[in-house]
Design a protein around this motif. Structure first.
Motif, short mmCIF file in Angstrom:
data_model
loop_
_atom_site.label_atom_id
_atom_site.label_comp_id
_atom_site.label_asym_id
_atom_site.label_seq_id
_atom_site.Cartn_x
_atom_site.Cartn_y
_atom_site.Cartn_z
N ASP A 55 0.82 -1.22 0.00
CA ASP A 55 0.00 0.00 0.00
C ASP A 55 0.86 1.27 0.00
N GLY A 56 2.17 1.10 0.07
CA GLY A 56 3.07 2.27 -0.01
C GLY A 56 3.24 2.98 1.32
N SER A 57 2.57 2.49 2.40
CA SER A 57 2.64 3.23 3.66
C SER A 57 4.07 3.29 4.19
N TYR A 58 4.87 2.26 3.92
CA TYR A 58 6.26 2.28 4.40
C TYR A 58 7.01 3.49 3.82
N PHE A 59 6.75 3.78 2.55
CA PHE A 59 7.52 4.83 1.87
C PHE A 59 7.14 6.23 2.36
N GLY A 60 6.01 6.30 3.10
CA GLY A 60 5.63 7.60 3.67
C GLY A 60 6.09 7.73 5.12
N ALA A 61 6.63 6.66 5.69
CA ALA A 61 7.05 6.71 7.10
C ALA A 61 8.24 7.67 7.24
N PRO A 62 8.28 8.45 8.35
CA PRO A 62 9.31 9.49 8.45
C PRO A 62 10.74 8.97 8.37
N ASP A 63 11.00 7.79 8.93
CA ASP A 63 12.39 7.32 8.95
C ASP A 63 12.63 6.17 7.98
N HIS A 64 11.83 6.11 6.90
CA HIS A 64 12.00 4.99 5.96
C HIS A 64 13.36 5.11 5.25
N VAL A 65 13.87 3.96 4.85
CA VAL A 65 15.14 3.95 4.11
C VAL A 65 14.87 4.52 2.72
N PRO A 66 15.57 5.58 2.33
CA PRO A 66 15.32 6.11 0.99
C PRO A 66 15.76 5.11 -0.07
N GLY A 67 15.04 5.08 -1.17
CA GLY A 67 15.34 4.04 -2.17
C GLY A 67 15.59 4.60 -3.54
N SER A 68 15.85 3.70 -4.46
CA SER A 68 16.25 4.11 -5.80
C SER A 68 15.05 4.29 -6.73
N ARG A 69 13.85 3.90 -6.28
CA ARG A 69 12.71 3.98 -7.20
C ARG A 69 11.56 4.74 -6.54
N ASP A 70 10.70 5.29 -7.38
CA ASP A 70 9.51 5.95 -6.86
C ASP A 70 8.46 4.88 -6.56
N MET A 71 8.11 4.76 -5.29
CA MET A 71 7.19 3.69 -4.90
C MET A 71 5.88 4.26 -4.37
N SER A 72 5.59 5.52 -4.71
CA SER A 72 4.41 6.13 -4.10
C SER A 72 3.14 5.32 -4.38
N GLY A 73 3.12 4.62 -5.49
CA GLY A 73 1.93 3.81 -5.78
C GLY A 73 1.98 2.42 -5.15
N GLY A 74 3.02 2.13 -4.39
CA GLY A 74 3.17 0.78 -3.81
C GLY A 74 3.85 -0.15 -4.80
N VAL A 75 4.25 -1.31 -4.32
CA VAL A 75 4.99 -2.22 -5.20
C VAL A 75 4.03 -3.11 -5.99
N ARG A 76 4.54 -3.68 -7.04
CA ARG A 76 3.76 -4.62 -7.84
C ARG A 76 3.76 -5.97 -7.12
N TYR A 77 2.57 -6.41 -6.74
CA TYR A 77 2.44 -7.63 -5.94
C TYR A 77 1.74 -8.68 -6.80
N ILE A 78 2.45 -9.77 -7.08
CA ILE A 78 1.93 -10.77 -8.02
C ILE A 78 1.61 -12.06 -7.28
N GLU A 79 0.37 -12.48 -7.33
CA GLU A 79 -0.01 -13.75 -6.70
C GLU A 79 -0.17 -14.82 -7.77
N THR A 80 0.42 -15.97 -7.49
CA THR A 80 0.38 -17.08 -8.45
C THR A 80 0.17 -18.39 -7.68
N SER A 81 0.19 -19.47 -8.42
CA SER A 81 0.24 -20.78 -7.76
C SER A 81 1.66 -20.98 -7.22
N ALA A 82 1.82 -21.92 -6.30
CA ALA A 82 3.16 -22.19 -5.75
C ALA A 82 4.10 -22.64 -6.87
#
Ligand code: NAD
Length: 477
Positions: free
Chosen positions: A199-226
């Protein structure tokens, strides 16, 4: 699938294995709010971690360990206690190559047998280690054989795509998270685990580790079979290895016809369907993943009835690159016995201290066998290399690049540490016995090396000879 933001109660997690993957997963899962026990059966490692040591070189790891150790993150060798408390158990033990090429799953099986006894209420067992397709079924069967009740667990696959050197960034800012689960209950729990990234909430946290990508929309989460998730991991690594071997094969043709792979790779990689990444010609892939995963993938393919011949060629081309590199040294120095060789780089890639399957290690071994004296330098990996090839009369580990190059008949560049590309070429030229550089990573421009007076051999590019004004040592001899 409900991926909307929600309040996210921390999950109690056990991570089995405190190696490159288990340790990074542990600190990152603690970083996004969970309570994590990282377990290892190497008690010396656990004691070191408990007492504040940082066992591997990885950017931001010391900072995150200091932030969470003893708070949300603990280290233990008591696997059963950790499993008892946990709702989710990540298995992150090694899956090395067996002598016959298949993945050796005995470490996975050993930890699964231990887990079984503590599955007294529902828990999710997560394959984090890289394993062949169908392993989740074997884990399930092993748990049942060892007394676990079917209703008390699900086995899911959550492959790890981190790259050593940028592992924390890759974990917290991933291209995608893949969760392969066949049961909705397990899927729900795994969404809770990754919710702050989804949900991107981590990237809005005040002390989050800054990263190399814009994640404001949250990460791509892919569900599949095992099964699909297991295949995604092996196929991803095999595809990346294929890309490397492909460009290396093209680089060999470039050498034969006398053109420059850098120009060719730029032209190829500018096609958006292909992309520029993993199109760097060089000495070939190494490390603890690609070599074993390519082989494990064609072995599992074979065992289910498919001959994945393409991957055997990928492997063959990769092995050949190392020979091509060695041949350049012979071409430059004629005979090797008694020659002084500088080696820059011991890690299998930049940004890590990992020397497993590092091309540098096999090059150094073969140079010593041929009677050379080697001075080797790496910014991070000397201690790990020393354990594999101890210093001896023919091998010295030195403190910097210039010490490695001092009095050398040739300098080999084996790992693409960015600092090597910034070396003072004039100083380098002055301290070497012969101005010969063999660059397995194409760190320098042909023009700069010629202007600095080097005989410069690189991968897939023409030999660069010193400009006449700077022809010195070899011509004078
Ligand atoms: P590693 O060898 O660095 O670490 C494995 C750890 O597991 C060791 O510390 C070992 O002591 C511990 N261990 C083994 N058996 C155990 C047991 N029964 N109980 C407790 N601890 C046990 O390995 P790694 O590089 O972290 O790789 C782990 C897995 O992740 C492998 O399958 C690998 O292919 C995969 N992977 C690795 C990377 C990478 O870049 N290293 C990336 C993605 C996936």
């Amino acid at each position: 699938m409900d991926l909307k933001p929600q309040t996210n109660p921390p999950v109690n997690i056990a991570v089995i294995g405190s190696g490159y993957v288990g340790l990074i997963a542990s600190v990152c899962l603690a970083e996004i709010g969970h309570s994590v026990t990282c377990v290892d059966n190497d008690t010396a490692k656990v004691v070191a971690l408990q007492s504040g040591e940082v066992p591997i070189y990885e950017e931001r790891l010391p900072e995150l360990l200091a932030r969470h150790r003893g708070q949300r993150l603990t280290f233990s060798s008591d696997l059963l206690a950790a499993v008892r408390r946990a709702e989710v158990i990540f298995i992150a033990v090694g899956t090395p190559q067996s002598p016959t090429g298949e993945a050796d799953l005995s470490y996975v099986e050993a930890s699964v047998r231990e887990i079984a006894a503590e599955l007294n209420e529902y828990k999710v067992v997560v394959e984090k280690s890289t394993v062949p397709v169908l392993t989740s079924r074997w884990i399930c069967r092993t748990l049942l054989f060892n007394g676990a009740k079917q209703e008390n667990f699900d086995v899911i696959s959550n492959p790890e795509f981190l790259r050593e050197g940028t592992a924390i960034d890759d974990f917290l800012y991933p291209d995608r998270i893949v969760v392969g689960a066949d049961a909705e209950r397990a899927r729900r729990i795994m969404r809770r685990v990754y919710q702050p990234l989804i949900d991107g909430s981590y990237f809005g946290a005040p002390d989050h580790v800054p990263g190399s990508r814009d994640m404001s929309g949250g990460v791509r989460y892919i569900e599949t079979s095992a099964k699909s998730a297991e295949l995604i991991k092996h196929a991803s690594n095999a595809f990346l290895a294929l890309k490397i071997s492909f460009i290396n094969a093209v680089s060999n043709i470039c050498e034969l016809v006398g053109t420059d792979i850098e120009e060719v790779a730029t032209g190829i990689g500018s096609d958006s369907r292909i992309g520029p990444k993993f199109l760097n010609a060089g000495i070939g892939y190494g490390g603890s993943c690609f070599p074993k995963d390519v082989r494990a993938f064609y072995k599992i393919a074979e065992s289910v009835g498919y001959d994945f011949d393409l991957l055997k060629s990928v492997e063959r081309i990769n092995q050949n690159q190392l020979l091509c590199f060695k041949k350049k040294l012979n071409a430059a120095l004629w005979t090797l016995k008694g020659k002084q060789i500088g080696v820059l780089g011991l890690a299998f890639k930049e940004g890590t201290d990992d020397v497993r399957e590092s091309p540098a290690i096999s090059i150094i071994k073969s140079l010593i066998e041929e009677g050379c004296c080697v001075s080797a330098y790496d910014p991070a990996a000397i201690e790990k290399a020393r354990k594999i090839i101890p210093e001896n009369g023919n091998l010295r580990y030195v403190d910097n690049e210039f010490e490695a190059a001092r009095d050398a008949h040739a300098l080999l560049i084996v790992t693409e540490w960015p600092q090597f590309a910034r070396l003072d070429l004039n100083r380098l030229h002055q301290i070497m016995r012969y101005p010969v550089v063999i660059d397995g990573r194409n760190l320098f421009s042909l023009h700069d090396m010629a202007a600095a007076g080097f005989h410069y051999y690189s991968m897939g590019r023409p030999l660069s000879e010193p400009e006449s004004s700077s022809r010195r040592k070899i011509d004078q001899e």
